[in-house]
Write a protein that holds these residues in place. Structure first.
Motif, PDB file in Angstrom:
ATOM      1  N   UNK A   1       1.036   1.921  -7.335  1.00 49.80           N
ATOM      2  CA  UNK A   1       2.353   2.384  -6.852  1.00 49.80           C
ATOM      3  C   UNK A   1       3.413   1.964  -7.853  1.00 49.80           C
ATOM      4  N   UNK A   2       4.295   2.859  -8.163  1.00 48.61           N
ATOM      5  CA  UNK A   2       5.340   2.548  -9.135  1.00 48.61           C
ATOM      6  C   UNK A   2       6.299   1.528  -8.572  1.00 48.61           C
ATOM      7  N   UNK A   3       6.872   0.715  -9.442  1.00 42.98           N
ATOM      8  CA  UNK A   3       7.811  -0.317  -9.032  1.00 42.98           C
ATOM      9  C   UNK A   3       9.161   0.282  -8.713  1.00 42.98           C
ATOM     10  N   UNK A   4      10.102  -0.580  -8.289  1.00 45.11           N
ATOM     11  CA  UNK A   4      11.450  -0.099  -8.003  1.00 45.11           C
ATOM     12  C   UNK A   4      12.080   0.506  -9.242  1.00 45.11           C
ATOM     13  N   UNK A   5      11.819  -0.105 -10.406  1.00 47.13           N
ATOM     14  CA  UNK A   5      12.417   0.431 -11.613  1.00 47.13           C
ATOM     15  C   UNK A   5      11.932   1.850 -11.872  1.00 47.13           C
ATOM     16  N   UNK A   6      10.638   2.091 -11.641  1.00 45.79           N
ATOM     17  CA  UNK A   6      10.120   3.433 -11.839  1.00 45.79           C
ATOM     18  C   UNK A   6      10.719   4.393 -10.832  1.00 45.79           C
ATOM     19  N   UNK A   7      10.827   3.940  -9.585  1.00 44.43           N
ATOM     20  CA  UNK A   7      11.426   4.795  -8.566  1.00 44.43           C
ATOM     21  C   UNK A   7      12.881   5.076  -8.893  1.00 44.43           C
TER      22      UNK A   7
ATOM     23  N   UNK B   1      13.014  -4.859   0.550  1.00 45.24           N
ATOM     24  CA  UNK B   1      12.331  -5.410   1.722  1.00 45.24           C
ATOM     25  C   UNK B   1      11.597  -4.343   2.519  1.00 45.24           C
ATOM     26  N   UNK B   2      11.955  -3.082   2.303  1.00 42.67           N
ATOM     27  CA  UNK B   2      11.315  -1.989   3.041  1.00 42.67           C
ATOM     28  C   UNK B   2      10.465  -1.115   2.127  1.00 42.67           C
ATOM     29  N   UNK B   3      10.141  -1.637   0.957  1.00 44.05           N
ATOM     30  CA  UNK B   3       9.345  -0.871   0.001  1.00 44.05           C
ATOM     31  C   UNK B   3       8.037  -0.422   0.644  1.00 44.05           C
TER      32      UNK B   3
ATOM     33  N   UNK C   1       7.896   1.926   2.930  1.00 36.75           N
ATOM     34  CA  UNK C   1       8.186   2.513   4.232  1.00 36.75           C
ATOM     35  C   UNK C   1       9.166   3.675   4.058  1.00 36.75           C
ATOM     36  N   UNK C   2       9.259   4.561   5.056  1.00 38.58           N
ATOM     37  CA  UNK C   2      10.182   5.700   4.925  1.00 38.58           C
ATOM     38  C   UNK C   2      11.639   5.291   4.806  1.00 38.58           C
ATOM     39  N   UNK C   3      11.971   4.073   5.259  1.00 36.07           N
ATOM     40  CA  UNK C   3      13.374   3.643   5.231  1.00 36.07           C
ATOM     41  C   UNK C   3      13.787   3.008   3.910  1.00 36.07           C
ATOM     42  N   UNK C   4      12.874   2.966   2.925  1.00 30.10           N
ATOM     43  CA  UNK C   4      13.181   2.266   1.681  1.00 30.10           C
ATOM     44  C   UNK C   4      14.311   2.944   0.905  1.00 30.10           C
ATOM     45  N   UNK C   5      14.356   4.271   0.946  1.00 31.27           N
ATOM     46  CA  UNK C   5      15.377   5.019   0.219  1.00 31.27           C
ATOM     47  C   UNK C   5      16.488   5.459   1.154  1.00 31.27           C
ATOM     48  N   UNK C   6      17.704   5.429   0.638  1.00 33.07           N
ATOM     49  CA  UNK C   6      18.869   5.890   1.385  1.00 33.07           C
ATOM     50  C   UNK C   6      19.712   6.740   0.440  1.00 33.07           C
ATOM     51  N   UNK C   7      19.988   7.973   0.841  1.00 31.59           N
ATOM     52  CA  UNK C   7      20.769   8.903   0.025  1.00 31.59           C
ATOM     53  C   UNK C   7      22.096   9.149   0.728  1.00 31.59           C
TER      54      UNK C   7
END
Length: 311
Positions: free
Chosen positions: A1-7, A235-237, A239-245
């Motif tokens: 799984x890609x890290x936060x930096x990749x995301x 903290x929510x990596x 899960x569906x709630x990890x991203x917020x637009x």
């Protein structure tokens, strides 16, 4: 799984590719209704009745069909990187060769988005895994992202852009009577510039966005800017709630401020199941939060299913 930096490099890149490429279904997590609402080509009734900005832009926010620039031969460091194919007036396929040091071959297949592209009858095309990998290496990003991660990274990127366009289209629905088919004319990444809302939120103890984009929508001849902040919760990596637009029209005009006020009223009335205070009609926004959560859940499930093939 890609890290936060990749995301962070992948998710909000706003269709970081030109418009050529093959078709495809919307990424998982995007509702069929929303996809249908954003489909291109533009229906004939709208194409014939309204004015459209004829400009076509590349992913560098540069116009690529400017007759004056073409007559002058073009100039600048990016000149010639996007050349229009005279057969369809779309940018020709960019270089998709493996980059130096690449260990595995990556797919060069591109998925067509559901985001209508300004100045054309088509849609923006998403980058292939090879194009995305090349872009990360060229920008010196994604050192912890391998070739095996690229399918998941591109999937996240595509899905986030589809969800972003859904939010933009929701705002544009306030102007349906004047423009039934808005398009995304161009976009600009501004990762190092905090929006006023993001800055205020951080002062109050909120998180900082990992990226910001400005999207410029062609509202049947009128250019309208939207500000988009992308957040990721470590903290929510997973899960569906990890991203917020967070999407809203830029306060470039009194009309944009009025739109913000209208949307605030509509959303809050809908939360309590109340009819629209202006028309008295039942709200169509009541299930928006639940729909978004369901879409993100489907996105997460699809990512989990793809992990064995990307590992």
């Amino acid at each position: 799984m890609a890290s936060r930096e990749a995301n962070a490099a992948a998710a909000p890149a706003a269709a970081t590719a030109s418009t050529s490429g093959g078709g495809g279904a919307p990424p998982a997590g995007v509702s069929a209704a929303a996809a249908a609402a954003a489909e291109c080509p533009v229906p004939a009734e709208f194409r014939q009745q309204v004015y459209r900005n004829p400009a076509v832009y590349n992913v560098y926010n540069q116009r690529i069909n400017d007759p004056a620039a073409a007559a002058g031969g073009g100039s600048g460091p990016l000149a010639g990187q996007d050349v229009l194919d005279p057969s369809n007036m779309m940018p020709q396929e960019p270089n998709q060769q493996p980059c130096p040091g690449q260990r595995k071959l990556l797919s060069t297949d591109r998925m067509q988005s559901n985001i209508p592209k300004g100045g054309t009858d088509s849609t923006w095309a998403y980058p292939s895994p090879q194009m995305f990998f090349n872009a990360l290496r060229r920008k010196g990003k994604g050192d912890d992202v391998s070739e095996d991660d690229m399918e998941a990274v591109v999937f996240t990127h595509n899905t986030m852009n589809e969800l972003t366009w859904q939010q933009v289209a929701r705002w544009e629905s306030l102007h349906y009577s004047e423009c039934g088919m808005p398009t995304l004319l161009r976009f600009r990444g501004r990762p190092d510039e905090l929006s006023p809302l993001a800055r205020l939120s951080s002062w109050l103890g909120g998180p900082l966005p990992f990226d910001r984009h400005d999207w410029y929508v062609d509202r049947c001849g009128r250019e309208v800017r939207y500000v988009i902040d992308f957040y990721f919760d470590d903290d929510k990596a997973g899960s569906p709630e990890a991203f917020d637009i967070r999407v809203r029209p830029a306060l470039d005009s009194p009309g944009a401020a009025l739109d913000r006020a209208k949307m605030w009223i509509y959303q809050h009335f809908a939360e309590y199941g109340l009819p629209c205070p202006v028309t008295g009609h039942p709200s169509t926004m009541g299930g928006a939060a639940q729909q978004a959560a369901a879409q993100q859940q489907a996105q997460a499930q699809q990512q989990q299913q793809q992990q064995p093939s990307a590992s």
